[in-house]
Design a protein around this motif. Sequence first.
Motif, PDB file in Angstrom:
ATOM      1  N   GLY A 184      14.846   8.800   3.176  1.00 23.12           N
ATOM      2  CA  GLY A 184      14.360   8.762   2.380  1.00 23.12           C
ATOM      3  C   GLY A 184      13.194   8.282   1.892  1.00 23.12           C
ATOM      4  N   VAL A 185      12.278   8.833   1.114  1.00 21.69           N
ATOM      5  CA  VAL A 185      10.768   8.314   0.750  1.00 21.69           C
ATOM      6  C   VAL A 185      11.049   7.670  -0.889  1.00 21.69           C
ATOM      7  N   LEU A 186      10.350   6.121  -0.784  1.00 23.76           N
ATOM      8  CA  LEU A 186      10.697   5.839  -2.017  1.00 23.76           C
ATOM      9  C   LEU A 186       9.348   5.859  -2.682  1.00 23.76           C
ATOM     10  N   ILE A 187       9.194   6.309  -3.984  1.00 27.47           N
ATOM     11  CA  ILE A 187       8.235   6.215  -4.728  1.00 27.47           C
ATOM     12  C   ILE A 187       7.978   5.298  -6.076  1.00 27.47           C
ATOM     13  N   ASP A 188       7.039   4.246  -5.772  1.00 26.50           N
ATOM     14  CA  ASP A 188       6.761   3.559  -6.487  1.00 26.50           C
ATOM     15  C   ASP A 188       5.501   3.943  -7.029  1.00 26.50           C
ATOM     16  N   THR A 189       5.332   4.389  -8.699  1.00 30.31           N
ATOM     17  CA  THR A 189       4.171   4.553  -8.587  1.00 30.31           C
ATOM     18  C   THR A 189       3.234   3.801  -8.993  1.00 30.31           C
ATOM     19  N   LEU A 190       3.543   2.738  -9.272  1.00 33.41           N
ATOM     20  CA  LEU A 190       1.966   1.610  -8.322  1.00 33.41           C
ATOM     21  C   LEU A 190       1.890   1.687  -7.389  1.00 33.41           C
ATOM     22  N   HIS A 191       2.175   2.340  -6.515  1.00 29.92           N
ATOM     23  CA  HIS A 191       2.041   2.381  -4.313  1.00 29.92           C
ATOM     24  C   HIS A 191       1.381   3.719  -4.573  1.00 29.92           C
ATOM     25  N   PHE A 192       1.492   4.356  -5.022  1.00 31.56           N
ATOM     26  CA  PHE A 192       1.157   6.259  -5.217  1.00 31.56           C
ATOM     27  C   PHE A 192       0.195   6.618  -5.952  1.00 31.56           C
ATOM     28  N   ASP A 193      -0.333   5.397  -6.385  1.00 32.03           N
ATOM     29  CA  ASP A 193      -1.440   5.259  -7.516  1.00 32.03           C
ATOM     30  C   ASP A 193      -2.505   4.464  -6.187  1.00 32.03           C
ATOM     31  N   ARG A 194      -1.951   3.603  -6.528  1.00 28.45           N
ATOM     32  CA  ARG A 194      -2.927   2.585  -5.533  1.00 28.45           C
ATOM     33  C   ARG A 194      -3.226   3.192  -4.095  1.00 28.45           C
ATOM     34  N   ALA A 195      -2.140   4.011  -3.234  1.00 28.01           N
ATOM     35  CA  ALA A 195      -3.047   4.649  -2.385  1.00 28.01           C
ATOM     36  C   ALA A 195      -3.736   5.936  -2.363  1.00 28.01           C
ATOM     37  N   ARG A 196      -3.916   6.503  -3.889  1.00 34.63           N
ATOM     38  CA  ARG A 196      -4.508   7.659  -4.142  1.00 34.63           C
ATOM     39  C   ARG A 196      -3.942   8.807  -3.572  1.00 34.63           C
ATOM     40  N   ASP A 197      -2.714   8.772  -3.897  1.00 37.36           N
ATOM     41  CA  ASP A 197      -2.027  10.116  -3.537  1.00 37.36           C
ATOM     42  C   ASP A 197      -2.135  11.143  -4.121  1.00 37.36           C
ATOM     43  N   SER A 198      -1.513  11.748  -3.882  1.00 39.21           N
ATOM     44  CA  SER A 198      -1.738  13.767  -4.521  1.00 39.21           C
ATOM     45  C   SER A 198      -0.378  13.703  -5.112  1.00 39.21           C
TER      46      SER A 198
END
Length: 278
Positions: free
Chosen positions: A160-174
């Motif tokens: 699976g993929v673990l979404i950490d909201t901080l890392h998601f934001d800092r990676a500028r993910d969509s």
Amino acid sequence: MAHQFSLAHLSVLTTSPVEMVEIAAKTGYDFVSFRLTAVTATEHVFALQNDRAMMNEVKARLAATGVKVLDIELCRMPAEIEPETYVSVLEAAAELGARHILAQLPDANRERATDRFGRLCDLAAPYKLTVDLEYPSWTETPNLAAAAAVVRAVNRPNAGVLIDTLHFDRARDSVEELRKLPPEWFHFAQVCDAPAEIPTTVEGLIHTARSERNFLGEGGIDVRGILDAMPEMPYSLEIPTDTLALTVSAEERARRSIRAAEAYLNGLHGEYLHRSAA
């Protein structure tokens, strides 16, 4: 909506697993998330896999309180570490009744990293553990696309993929790209808020991640938007607040974290702030 929350070890990193279970029970968490391996050379770690007395005490407190273990971290595999290194961690996770293992791949060799992730999934499968890949933005697996490529390549049912909201934001993910991924890839999320301005240095990114995150609704991340793009699942509140820890106990920080999360996710954040200030 009633959400399920876990108290992440990074939020109260110097607190023992036994104390964590007590704090979680007192403050309303459903789960705890234990860190059994060190991430930095100076980080204190409570290695339950090597401490039978503490393991037994933790299991007794889990049974007495009804709190469960959501996930165990961290199976981190840089170039020099093979997945077999973590067999004792997998065994400990299974003994504790954990559901998930958190992994990272800070390895520039993508073929080797992908192979190791698949092997870790295979090692975890007999214990009925998922292996969820986290992608801190400063590592060699820096964004959602890179993590998704690994999970897609290994094609293991427990990957699976673990979404950490901080890392998601800092990676500028969509969020749009997140919605396109298979929902069965997502088993739990690590949730926090943080200032809207993204640090421009690795040191700045790491400092926020390890030491100064925000409670939900007190930063600039679209946490609700990220979570709404995934299935309903438990949320591990990973919110280290080192400055606050100088004056506020671990129990009180855990309490503020879950109350803020409940208020934010149920659209009551303004009322929560008013009550907190009163």
